[in-house]
Design a protein around this motif. Structure first.
Motif, PDB file in Angstrom:
ATOM      1  N   HIS A 190      42.056  35.939  26.703  1.00 34.22           N
ATOM      2  CA  HIS A 190      42.310  34.526  26.965  1.00 34.22           C
ATOM      3  C   HIS A 190      42.014  33.664  25.741  1.00 34.22           C
ATOM      4  CE1 HIS A 190      42.293  30.818  29.551  1.00 34.22           C
ATOM      5  NE2 HIS A 190      43.177  31.549  30.213  1.00 34.22           N
ATOM      6  N   TYR A 191      41.121  34.134  24.882  1.00 36.98           N
ATOM      7  CA  TYR A 191      40.794  33.410  23.652  1.00 36.98           C
ATOM      8  C   TYR A 191      41.998  33.422  22.705  1.00 36.98           C
ATOM      9  CZ  TYR A 191      38.339  32.296  19.258  1.00 36.98           C
ATOM     10  OH  TYR A 191      37.945  31.747  18.066  1.00 36.98           O
ATOM     11  N   ALA A 192      42.624  34.581  22.537  1.00 39.76           N
ATOM     12  CA  ALA A 192      43.823  34.663  21.704  1.00 39.76           C
ATOM     13  C   ALA A 192      44.953  33.831  22.302  1.00 39.76           C
ATOM     14  CB  ALA A 192      44.261  36.122  21.552  1.00 39.76           C
ATOM     15  N   TYR A 193      45.059  33.851  23.626  1.00 37.24           N
ATOM     16  CA  TYR A 193      46.047  33.024  24.330  1.00 37.24           C
ATOM     17  C   TYR A 193      45.815  31.544  24.040  1.00 37.24           C
ATOM     18  CZ  TYR A 193      47.893  30.631  28.551  1.00 37.24           C
ATOM     19  OH  TYR A 193      48.506  29.775  29.434  1.00 37.24           O
ATOM     20  N   LYS A 194      44.557  31.120  24.059  1.00 30.56           N
ATOM     21  CA  LYS A 194      44.211  29.734  23.770  1.00 30.56           C
ATOM     22  C   LYS A 194      44.687  29.328  22.378  1.00 30.56           C
ATOM     23  CE  LYS A 194      40.116  26.695  23.623  1.00 30.56           C
ATOM     24  NZ  LYS A 194      38.646  26.655  23.895  1.00 30.56           N
ATOM     25  N   LEU A 195      44.410  30.151  21.397  1.00 32.25           N
ATOM     26  CA  LEU A 195      44.798  29.842  20.029  1.00 32.25           C
ATOM     27  C   LEU A 195      46.314  29.819  19.870  1.00 32.25           C
ATOM     28  CD1 LEU A 195      42.149  31.924  18.045  1.00 32.25           C
ATOM     29  CD2 LEU A 195      42.123  29.458  18.532  1.00 32.25           C
ATOM     30  N   GLU A 196      46.996  30.752  20.519  1.00 31.04           N
ATOM     31  CA  GLU A 196      48.457  30.755  20.465  1.00 31.04           C
ATOM     32  C   GLU A 196      49.019  29.513  21.136  1.00 31.04           C
ATOM     33  OE1 GLU A 196      52.368  33.423  21.745  1.00 31.04           O
ATOM     34  OE2 GLU A 196      50.382  33.963  22.506  1.00 31.04           O
ATOM     35  N   TRP A 197      48.436  29.125  22.264  1.00 31.57           N
ATOM     36  CA  TRP A 197      48.877  27.945  23.014  1.00 31.57           C
ATOM     37  C   TRP A 197      48.779  26.700  22.135  1.00 31.57           C
ATOM     38  CZ3 TRP A 197      48.265  23.279  25.380  1.00 31.57           C
ATOM     39  CH2 TRP A 197      48.884  23.066  26.614  1.00 31.57           C
ATOM     40  N   LEU A 198      47.662  26.552  21.452  1.00 30.35           N
ATOM     41  CA  LEU A 198      47.459  25.406  20.569  1.00 30.35           C
ATOM     42  C   LEU A 198      48.438  25.421  19.395  1.00 30.35           C
ATOM     43  CD1 LEU A 198      43.587  25.433  20.654  1.00 30.35           C
ATOM     44  CD2 LEU A 198      44.995  23.464  21.311  1.00 30.35           C
ATOM     45  N   GLU A 199      48.685  26.587  18.838  1.00 28.70           N
ATOM     46  CA  GLU A 199      49.619  26.695  17.727  1.00 28.70           C
ATOM     47  C   GLU A 199      51.024  26.297  18.151  1.00 28.70           C
ATOM     48  OE1 GLU A 199      51.373  27.426  14.033  1.00 28.70           O
ATOM     49  OE2 GLU A 199      49.278  27.115  14.593  1.00 28.70           O
ATOM     50  N   ARG A 200      51.458  26.761  19.306  1.00 29.30           N
ATOM     51  CA  ARG A 200      52.802  26.429  19.788  1.00 29.30           C
ATOM     52  C   ARG A 200      52.903  24.930  20.110  1.00 29.30           C
ATOM     53  NH1 ARG A 200      53.345  30.181  17.496  1.00 29.30           N
ATOM     54  NH2 ARG A 200      53.843  32.309  18.139  1.00 29.30           N
ATOM     55  N   LEU A 201      51.855  24.368  20.686  1.00 34.55           N
ATOM     56  CA  LEU A 201      51.867  22.936  20.967  1.00 34.55           C
ATOM     57  C   LEU A 201      51.920  22.134  19.674  1.00 34.55           C
ATOM     58  CD1 LEU A 201      51.590  20.488  22.855  1.00 34.55           C
ATOM     59  CD2 LEU A 201      49.104  20.763  22.705  1.00 34.55           C
ATOM     60  N   LYS A 202      51.154  22.562  18.688  1.00 40.74           N
ATOM     61  CA  LYS A 202      51.157  21.862  17.402  1.00 40.74           C
ATOM     62  C   LYS A 202      52.540  21.884  16.763  1.00 40.74           C
ATOM     63  CE  LYS A 202      50.111  23.843  13.792  1.00 40.74           C
ATOM     64  NZ  LYS A 202      50.636  24.444  12.543  1.00 40.74           N
ATOM     65  N   GLU A 203      53.202  23.037  16.827  1.00 32.46           N
ATOM     66  CA  GLU A 203      54.547  23.145  16.270  1.00 32.46           C
ATOM     67  C   GLU A 203      55.502  22.174  16.955  1.00 32.46           C
ATOM     68  OE1 GLU A 203      55.510  27.229  16.785  1.00 32.46           O
ATOM     69  OE2 GLU A 203      54.284  27.924  15.088  1.00 32.46           O
ATOM     70  N   GLN A 204      55.418  22.098  18.275  1.00 29.76           N
ATOM     71  CA  GLN A 204      56.281  21.178  19.007  1.00 29.76           C
ATOM     72  C   GLN A 204      55.928  19.730  18.692  1.00 29.76           C
ATOM     73  OE1 GLN A 204      59.109  21.442  21.171  1.00 29.76           O
ATOM     74  NE2 GLN A 204      59.039  23.273  19.887  1.00 29.76           N
ATOM     75  N   ALA A 205      54.631  19.436  18.659  1.00 28.08           N
ATOM     76  CA  ALA A 205      54.202  18.065  18.378  1.00 28.08           C
ATOM     77  C   ALA A 205      54.687  17.615  17.007  1.00 28.08           C
ATOM     78  CB  ALA A 205      52.678  17.971  18.472  1.00 28.08           C
ATOM     79  N   ALA A 206      54.644  18.508  16.031  1.00 27.61           N
ATOM     80  CA  ALA A 206      55.140  18.180  14.699  1.00 27.61           C
ATOM     81  C   ALA A 206      56.646  17.912  14.736  1.00 27.61           C
ATOM     82  CB  ALA A 206      54.818  19.309  13.733  1.00 27.61           C
ATOM     83  N   SER A 207      57.369  18.698  15.514  1.00 28.38           N
ATOM     84  CA  SER A 207      58.828  18.534  15.578  1.00 28.38           C
ATOM     85  C   SER A 207      59.208  17.200  16.208  1.00 28.38           C
ATOM     86  CB  SER A 207      59.461  19.690  16.365  1.00 28.38           C
ATOM     87  OG  SER A 207      59.232  19.569  17.759  1.00 28.38           O
TER      88      SER A 207
END
Length: 266
Positions: free
Chosen positions: A121-138
């Motif tokens: 779940h920790y790796a999932y958390k980090l991936e979730w944040l990375e994907r959100l950041k990518e979308q937020a930047a877009s």
């Protein structure tokens, strides 16, 4: 406009409390996390009768997010593009809800907890944040789907304490989630994506937003600050003040989090 975010920890148990907060505080838009109910179970009638509109994203008794607004709800989006899935049979959890309210694109976000550092779940958390950041930047990138002048608020329970002062005793958290360098870096990355965390400059150090129900954490003020608001440049320029409503942690039936309120100039 007054925008608030609150991990309500079960809306069906605290609908009356949430409505009382809205009316007492004069909040125009309230983003909720951990509503813990399916869409059809959300007590929307309580809020609609008082003149609010409601958008929800809830699949089960776990997670769940919502937005309650008296300045309109348009273009509702349940989940974001690229949001990771979780579970033995991977599925997109009810952790993100976007809607345009009074000209502001509000995202109610319930970031995964992470559980333990060696837990998937920790790796999932980090991936979730990375994907959100990518979308937020877009969303701020010039093009068909992005606009640098867009007014966007990323609000919610981030399940990260970005600074040591955001927990009552950093030594207690050694080797645990919420304070690891990787989580803090993932949180800080939203600044590089063009957003500003707007609550920090208005709130004194060691002001918390969450206290566990156990071990008298609240009376001892042994809390954490894990609820934040990231704003796009044009929205950040409108922020005039921020308050944390600590009183909402008091009394019978309180959530373990309190509302974080952001005031925006017209």
């Amino acid at each position: 406009m007054r925008l608030a975010t609150w991990n309500i920890n079960s809306i069906r148990s605290r609908a009356d409390r949430a409505l009382a907060f809205l009316e007492r505080s004069g909040t125009d838009v309230l983003a909720l996390q951990e509503t813990k109910c399916k869409d059809e179970q959300f007590p929307r009638e309580v809020f609609e009768a008082a003149g609010y509109e409601v958008a929800t994203n809830g699949h089960s008794q776990w997670n769940g997010v919502a937005i309650i607004s008296r300045v309109g709800i348009e273009d509702v989006e349940r989940g974001f593009v690229g949001q990771p899935a979780w579970g033995e049979e991977p599925a997109i959890e009810a952790r993100a809800l976007g809607a345009t309210c009074g000209g502001v694109r509000v995202w109610s976000l319930y970031i995964p907890n992470g559980r333990e550092i060696d837990n998937p779940h920790y790796a999932y958390k980090l991936e979730w944040l990375e994907r959100l950041k990518e979308q937020a930047a877009s969303w701020l990138t010039p093009g068909p789907d992005g606009d640098p002048s867009a007014q966007i608020a990323l609000v919610g329970d981030w399940n990260i304490a970005p600074l040591d002062e955001d927990v009552w005793d950093i030594e207690v958290f050694a080797g645990r989630t919420h304070v690891t360098p990787a989580e803090r870096a993932a949180f800080a990355a939203f600044a590089t994506a063009g957003y500003t965390e707007v609550t920090r400059e208005h709130i004194p150090a060691r002001t918390f937003t969450y206290w566990d129900y156990q071990q008298l954490r609240f009376p001892r003020n042994e809390g954490m600050r894990i609820d934040f608001t990231y704003a796009s440049p044009t929205l950040a320029a409108r922020v005039t003040g921020v308050t944390i409503d600590r009183n909402e942690r008091k009394g019978k039936g309180a959530s373990d989090h309190v509302p974080v309120i952001v005031d925006l100039a017209d």
